[in-house]
Design an enzyme around this catalytic site. Structure first.
Site, PDB file in Angstrom:
ATOM      1  N   HIS A  96     -23.622  54.385 -49.486  1.00 20.63           N
ATOM      2  CA  HIS A  96     -23.837  55.378 -48.848  1.00 20.63           C
ATOM      3  C   HIS A  96     -22.630  56.696 -48.778  1.00 20.63           C
ATOM      4  O   HIS A  96     -21.637  56.567 -48.545  1.00 20.63           O
ATOM      5  CB  HIS A  96     -23.682  55.059 -47.309  1.00 20.63           C
ATOM      6  CG  HIS A  96     -24.995  54.164 -46.764  1.00 20.63           C
ATOM      7  ND1 HIS A  96     -26.150  54.552 -46.204  1.00 20.63           N
ATOM      8  CD2 HIS A  96     -25.082  52.842 -46.967  1.00 20.63           C
ATOM      9  CE1 HIS A  96     -26.989  53.487 -46.256  1.00 20.63           C
ATOM     10  NE2 HIS A  96     -26.262  52.261 -46.347  1.00 20.63           N
ATOM     11  N   HIS A 252     -31.998  48.065 -47.330  1.00 20.12           N
ATOM     12  CA  HIS A 252     -30.698  48.212 -46.740  1.00 20.12           C
ATOM     13  C   HIS A 252     -30.604  47.184 -45.587  1.00 20.12           C
ATOM     14  O   HIS A 252     -31.694  46.953 -44.997  1.00 20.12           O
ATOM     15  CB  HIS A 252     -30.643  49.791 -46.238  1.00 20.12           C
ATOM     16  CG  HIS A 252     -30.063  50.366 -47.347  1.00 20.12           C
ATOM     17  ND1 HIS A 252     -29.017  51.494 -47.134  1.00 20.12           N
ATOM     18  CD2 HIS A 252     -30.417  50.746 -48.686  1.00 20.12           C
ATOM     19  CE1 HIS A 252     -28.840  52.015 -48.244  1.00 20.12           C
ATOM     20  NE2 HIS A 252     -29.834  51.699 -49.291  1.00 20.12           N
ATOM     21  N   ASN A 274     -28.784  45.445 -50.612  1.00 20.41           N
ATOM     22  CA  ASN A 274     -27.531  45.535 -50.388  1.00 20.41           C
ATOM     23  C   ASN A 274     -27.134  44.551 -49.218  1.00 20.41           C
ATOM     24  O   ASN A 274     -27.847  44.187 -48.517  1.00 20.41           O
ATOM     25  CB  ASN A 274     -27.146  46.874 -49.383  1.00 20.41           C
ATOM     26  CG  ASN A 274     -27.348  48.220 -50.239  1.00 20.41           C
ATOM     27  OD1 ASN A 274     -27.777  47.990 -51.280  1.00 20.41           O
ATOM     28  ND2 ASN A 274     -27.077  49.293 -49.692  1.00 20.41           N
TER      29      ASN A 274
END
Length: 343
Positions: A96, A252, A274
């Site tokens: 990010h 995510h 992730n």
């Protein structure tokens, strides 16, 4: 070839998509957590992705200067050396990065790799993430176009997040509400702006109720079946064959997901998931256990001298590495990547 070349990284992602598995993308913040991730992949005989967030890079840059680029470059260079001792292939990725940190993180790192490519070398990182989820979709995609062009020129894959993921990660936060679901229109606008590979390859973090951080079952409603709607909606518009999957999706907020939710996501084109919260805990839990069990050894209690063997960072550090590595191997099993390493 421990660190993937651009061609090998593309092959990794293609194999994952065709085989309906995904690579765990493990956030690291130190040389020790890097080794834990590499060890976990190696023990699972799985290739994987190592990633560094802005906060992780700042931490790696040292608390004196907190320079994100220095931290990210230093660990990437270290990874290029130590990864040679592991019989797997990994890609290096930055996690990010919101708009206000692009000039201090992703853009300089793209420049580093562009210079390497110009000199006949491979890029330092294999992919970078642009997190424009806090921006309007129009602004998000406009910046995405600029970054995708720079990434493609440096033989790098871009990851984009087009709609919010709930919770908080490194200062970027979103409420947990109905906005956490990407629509077919969002996906169509993304394909129109960024193309479907002809402008450069990208990974797409679409939202299907994902939330960063720790949450109990039932607090979050994940709808991974939504990814199928996005694939089919864009495929129909661009003349893709029925059942084709135009997007390479990223999952995510993967910590705490059920096996069924993960399986559905894999069937619908997720190639990367992730993992940070769970591996942080897996790293810290053995350390806490060691400290509680050896209280009078790690501390100099009542004028005593303690025990060097118990407070030596190598003693509890080895336990931390083993704990995190075990969680990485578990992630490989959940994502079906166990035993799929490139030969």
């Amino acid at each position: 070839m421990p660190i993937a070349t651009p061609e090998v990284y593309a092959e990794m992602l293609d194999r994952a998509k065709a085989g309906k598995f995904a690579y765990p993308a493990i956030n690291v913040t130190s040389s020790q957590t890097l080794h834990a991730a590499l060890r976990g992949f190696a023990e699972a005989e799985s290739d994987g992705i190592i990633q560094i967030s802005t906060g992780g890079a700042e931490f790696l840059g040292g608390q004196h200067s907190k320079d994100m680029v220095t931290g990210a470059v230093a660990l990437a260079e270290f990874a290029h050396i130590v990864a040679k001792k592991y019989d797997i292939t990994v890609a290096l990725h930055t996690d990010h990065c919101p708009k206000d940190k692009l000039d201090g993180y992703v853009r300089p790192l793209l420049d580093v790799s562009a210079e390497r490519v110009k000199a006949g070398q491979n890029p330092l990182f294999q992919s970078h993430m642009w997190d424009g989820s806090a921006e309007t979709l129009a602004d998000n995609l406009a910046i995405g176009q600029e970054l995708l062009a720079k990434a493609a020129a440096a033989k790098i894959i871009l990851e984009v997040e087009i709609t919010p993921t709930g919770g908080e990660e490194d200062g970027v936060s979103h409420e947990i509400n109905d906005e956490l679901y990407t629509t077919v229109d969002d996906a169509l606008r993304t394909a129109e702006a960024l193309g479907l590979g002809e402008k450069g390859r990208y990974l797409l973090a679409a939202s299907f109720g994902n939330v960063h951080g720790v949450y109990k079952p039932g607090n979050v409603v994940l709808r991974p079946e939504l990814l199928k709607d996005l694939q089919e909606g864009v495929g129909a518009k661009y003349g893709k064959a029925a059942g084709s999957q135009p997007f390479d999706f990223v999952f995510h907020g993967g910590s705490g997901s059920t096996a069924e939710e993960i399986a559905t996501a894999l069937e619908n084109g997720v190639v990367k998931m992730n993992l940070d919260t769970d591996t942080q805990y897996a790293f810290t839990r053995p350390v806490a256990d060691h400290m509680f069990k050896n209280y009078d050894g790690v501390l100099k209690v009542d004028g005593e001298v303690g025990s060097k063997k118990t407070y030596d960072p190598r003693t509890w550090g080895k336990l931390a590495e083993a704990g995190m590595a075990q969680r990485v191997t578990e992630a490989c099993a959940n994502l079906r990547s166990t035993g799929t390493k490139l030969k």
